[in-house]
Design a protein around this motif. Structure first.
Motif, PDB file in Angstrom:
ATOM      1  N   VAL A 122       0.829  -1.210   0.000  1.00 12.50           N
ATOM      2  CA  VAL A 122       0.000   0.000   0.000  1.00 12.50           C
ATOM      3  C   VAL A 122       0.861   1.257   0.000  1.00 12.50           C
ATOM      4  O   VAL A 122       0.594   2.214  -0.730  1.00 12.50           O
ATOM      5  N   ALA A 123       1.929   1.256   0.815  1.00 10.15           N
ATOM      6  CA  ALA A 123       2.804   2.428   0.896  1.00 10.15           C
ATOM      7  C   ALA A 123       3.433   2.761  -0.450  1.00 10.15           C
ATOM      8  O   ALA A 123       3.674   3.929  -0.759  1.00 10.15           O
ATOM      9  N   GLN A 124       3.700   1.752  -1.263  1.00  5.53           N
ATOM     10  CA  GLN A 124       4.326   1.981  -2.557  1.00  5.53           C
ATOM     11  C   GLN A 124       3.328   2.335  -3.652  1.00  5.53           C
ATOM     12  O   GLN A 124       3.720   2.891  -4.679  1.00  5.53           O
ATOM     13  N   CYS A 125       2.076   2.014  -3.449  1.00  7.60           N
ATOM     14  CA  CYS A 125       1.088   2.148  -4.526  1.00  7.60           C
ATOM     15  C   CYS A 125       0.122   3.315  -4.346  1.00  7.60           C
ATOM     16  O   CYS A 125      -0.798   3.474  -5.149  1.00  7.60           O
ATOM     17  N   CYS A 126       0.283   4.114  -3.294  1.00  4.93           N
ATOM     18  CA  CYS A 126      -0.639   5.239  -3.094  1.00  4.93           C
ATOM     19  C   CYS A 126       0.142   6.529  -2.885  1.00  4.93           C
ATOM     20  O   CYS A 126       1.334   6.511  -2.576  1.00  4.93           O
ATOM     21  N   ASP A 127      -0.528   7.649  -3.084  1.00  2.00           N
ATOM     22  CA  ASP A 127       0.080   8.953  -2.852  1.00  2.00           C
ATOM     23  C   ASP A 127       0.170   9.236  -1.358  1.00  2.00           C
ATOM     24  O   ASP A 127      -0.620   8.706  -0.564  1.00  2.00           O
ATOM     25  N   PHE A 186      -1.872  -4.278  -8.750  1.00  8.05           N
ATOM     26  CA  PHE A 186      -0.768  -3.518  -8.158  1.00  8.05           C
ATOM     27  C   PHE A 186       0.605  -3.922  -8.676  1.00  8.05           C
ATOM     28  O   PHE A 186       1.572  -3.187  -8.488  1.00  8.05           O
ATOM     29  N   LYS A 187       0.715  -5.079  -9.333  1.00  6.44           N
ATOM     30  CA  LYS A 187       2.022  -5.573  -9.754  1.00  6.44           C
ATOM     31  C   LYS A 187       2.786  -4.607 -10.663  1.00  6.44           C
ATOM     32  O   LYS A 187       3.997  -4.436 -10.490  1.00  6.44           O
ATOM     33  N   LEU A 190       4.438  -2.032  -8.519  1.00  3.10           N
ATOM     34  CA  LEU A 190       5.516  -2.606  -7.716  1.00  3.10           C
ATOM     35  C   LEU A 190       6.748  -2.865  -8.572  1.00  3.10           C
ATOM     36  O   LEU A 190       7.882  -2.727  -8.106  1.00  3.10           O
ATOM     37  N   SER A 191       6.535  -3.222  -9.852  1.00  2.00           N
ATOM     38  CA  SER A 191       7.665  -3.410 -10.767  1.00  2.00           C
ATOM     39  C   SER A 191       8.408  -2.111 -10.977  1.00  2.00           C
ATOM     40  O   SER A 191       9.632  -2.069 -11.030  1.00  2.00           O
ATOM     41  N   ASP A 192       7.664  -1.010 -11.093  1.00  2.00           N
ATOM     42  CA  ASP A 192       8.292   0.300 -11.264  1.00  2.00           C
ATOM     43  C   ASP A 192       9.124   0.671 -10.052  1.00  2.00           C
ATOM     44  O   ASP A 192      10.147   1.336 -10.154  1.00  2.00           O
ATOM     45  N   LEU A 322       6.864   9.217   9.369  1.00  5.55           N
ATOM     46  CA  LEU A 322       8.184   9.720   9.771  1.00  5.55           C
ATOM     47  C   LEU A 322       9.285   9.306   8.801  1.00  5.55           C
ATOM     48  O   LEU A 322      10.208  10.090   8.536  1.00  5.55           O
ATOM     49  N   TYR A 323       9.190   8.085   8.249  1.00  2.00           N
ATOM     50  CA  TYR A 323      10.349   7.537   7.538  1.00  2.00           C
ATOM     51  C   TYR A 323      10.080   7.137   6.099  1.00  2.00           C
ATOM     52  O   TYR A 323      11.000   6.652   5.430  1.00  2.00           O
ATOM     53  N   GLY A 324       8.853   7.329   5.600  1.00  2.00           N
ATOM     54  CA  GLY A 324       8.579   7.183   4.174  1.00  2.00           C
ATOM     55  C   GLY A 324       9.007   5.858   3.574  1.00  2.00           C
ATOM     56  O   GLY A 324       8.531   4.791   3.963  1.00  2.00           O
ATOM     57  N   LEU A 325       9.946   5.906   2.607  1.00  2.00           N
ATOM     58  CA  LEU A 325      10.338   4.718   1.857  1.00  2.00           C
ATOM     59  C   LEU A 325      11.071   3.675   2.700  1.00  2.00           C
ATOM     60  O   LEU A 325      11.211   2.524   2.287  1.00  2.00           O
ATOM     61  N   ALA A 326      11.543   4.079   3.870  1.00  4.36           N
ATOM     62  CA  ALA A 326      12.179   3.107   4.780  1.00  4.36           C
ATOM     63  C   ALA A 326      11.147   2.361   5.614  1.00  4.36           C
ATOM     64  O   ALA A 326      11.507   1.577   6.499  1.00  4.36           O
ATOM     65  N   TYR A 327       9.872   2.586   5.323  1.00  8.24           N
ATOM     66  CA  TYR A 327       8.792   2.041   6.140  1.00  8.24           C
ATOM     67  C   TYR A 327       8.866   0.519   6.265  1.00  8.24           C
ATOM     68  O   TYR A 327       8.749  -0.025   7.367  1.00  8.24           O
TER      69      TYR A 327
END
Length: 393
Positions: A122-127, A186-187, A190-192, A322-327
């Motif tokens: 979800v964190a990777q696929c939404c704004d 969602f795949k 996620l590939s991107d 707090l940590y975004g992509l490191a979630y």
């Protein structure tokens, strides 16, 4: 809400429903009936609870090491299917004890994988601006799963316990199909994301403070999550009707947990809300000591049910903010800590029972540990003068 956000919300809700609500809490609901039907001793039932906690720890550790790319979709599907089979394989009696231990471990592994990988998808696929609402809806699935486990409780004296397990297996099968269909959407995204460079973050004492109180909550909720129904049945000698009512209240509370955290966080901010929720959690565990009034037992059932998914949701979302992509990595660490303390707590409480420590004394110990964790959270947020209202978009 856009079509993509709606799909993400449903996906996360179903994942939490299966991974935590059904694979984890259904055992608590069915424990008294299963013990009687399968002639399990209290000691073996406790071992099975610990086996599930061990599996959850293994699942969390595995999820932390998995790549953050489209392969997450495959692991989520595998976890969901394995969890479904674990329910089916626990429906039949007269197997060797190791059979049930194995499948309760598998159930825990599935739950651990779903708990970490699904929010990461979800964190990777939404704004960024949509994360709060999607996570609130998604983590409400924990309560939905608990409610599903309560649907047939009033009829357990009329249906076989095997049938109850198979009903849960049917729910799990439907969820597996839905998750597989949604993951196909969602795949591509996620590939991107798979080529993204890992983000290095600097962790401060706030993260470790969150980690400590979250781990304390893992220890504190063990008596209610593993032994509550057994306590009501064998210690308080309640009839099936009153046991069902308490568990239904627990399920209703669970369904409202993420919503309550969402409302409070919008008004007071993340950290202030966490302190409020943990303080109520301490009180909800503590009042279980008093059996003079059924209202106190009802209140303990409802609020412990509500507060566990509330703090899980808000802790997860706070780390994400707090940590975004490191979630994924940090949420894996938090879940790993939770699972480790949960396993140690399960073994500790089982040992305490063996040495004659009463349920009431266990509730007091659980409340004390959570109190210590909450006090250190209050101290660290005071030191940093953290303005938690900035946490909410």
């Amino acid at each position: 809400m856009s079509s993509n956000n709606l799909k993400l919300s449903i996906f996360l809700c179903l994942s939490m429903c299966l991974g935590i609500g059904i694979l984890r809490f259904s055992y608590t609901a069915l424990l008294p009936g299963t013990r009687e039907a399968f002639a399990w001793t209290a000691g073996f039932a406790s071992i099975l609870g610990s086996a599930n906690l061990l599996g959850y720890l293994m699942g969390a550790f595995t999820a932390m090491r998995l790549p953050q790319d489209k392969s997450m979709a495959l692991y989520i599907q595998m976890a969901a299917i394995a969890g479904m089979f674990s329910l089916m394989c626990c429906a039949f009696s007269d197997f060797p004890k190791v059979w049930y231990i194995f499948w309760r471990v598998i159930s825990g592994i599935s739950g651990g994988l779903l708990m970490i990988l699904s929010p990461s998808v979800v964190a990777q696929c939404c704004d960024v601006q949509d994360r709060f609402k999607i996570n609130f809806i998604g983590f409400s699935g924990i309560g939905l799963g608990v409610l599903l486990a309560t649907l047939f409780l009033p009829y357990l004296d009329q249906i076989a316990i095997q049938t109850a397990w198979l009903i849960l297996c049917s729910f799990a099968l439907i969820i597996c199909i839905c998750l597989s269909l949604l993951l196909q959407q969602f795949k591509p995204h996620l590939s991107d994301q798979s080529a993204s460079t890992p983000v290095k973050v600097t962790l401060n004492s706030l993260f470790y403070s969150l980690l400590i109180v979250y781990a304390c909550s893992a220890f504190a909720y063990i008596p209610h999550s593993l032994f509550w129904i057994d306590y009501l049945s064998h210690e308080l000698k309640l009839s099936l009707f009153w046991i069902n009512l308490n568990w239904i209240l627990y399920g209703l509370g669970s369904a409202l947990g993420a919503f309550s955290a969402y409302i409070l966080a919008r008004k007071y901010g993340n950290f202030t809300t966490l302190k409020i929720l943990y303080s109520l959690y301490i009180l909800a565990i503590f009042i279980a000591v008093f059996t003079s009034s059924p209202l106190l037992t009802f209140a303990s059932s409802f609020f412990t049910g509500m507060l566990n998914p509330a703090v899980v949701f808000l802790t997860s979302y706070t780390i994400l903010q707090l940590y975004g992509l490191a979630y994924k990595k940090l949420w894996s660490i938090a879940t790993l800590c939770f699972a480790s303390v949960q396993l140690l707590g399960g073994l500790s409480f089982s040992s305490l029972q063996h040495f004659g420590v009463t349920y009431h004394q266990q509730f007091l110990l659980a409340a004390l540990v959570l109190l210590l964790g909450t006090l250190q959270l209050a101290w660290h947020t005071r030191i940093h003068r953290y303005n938690s209202s900035k946490q909410i978009d």
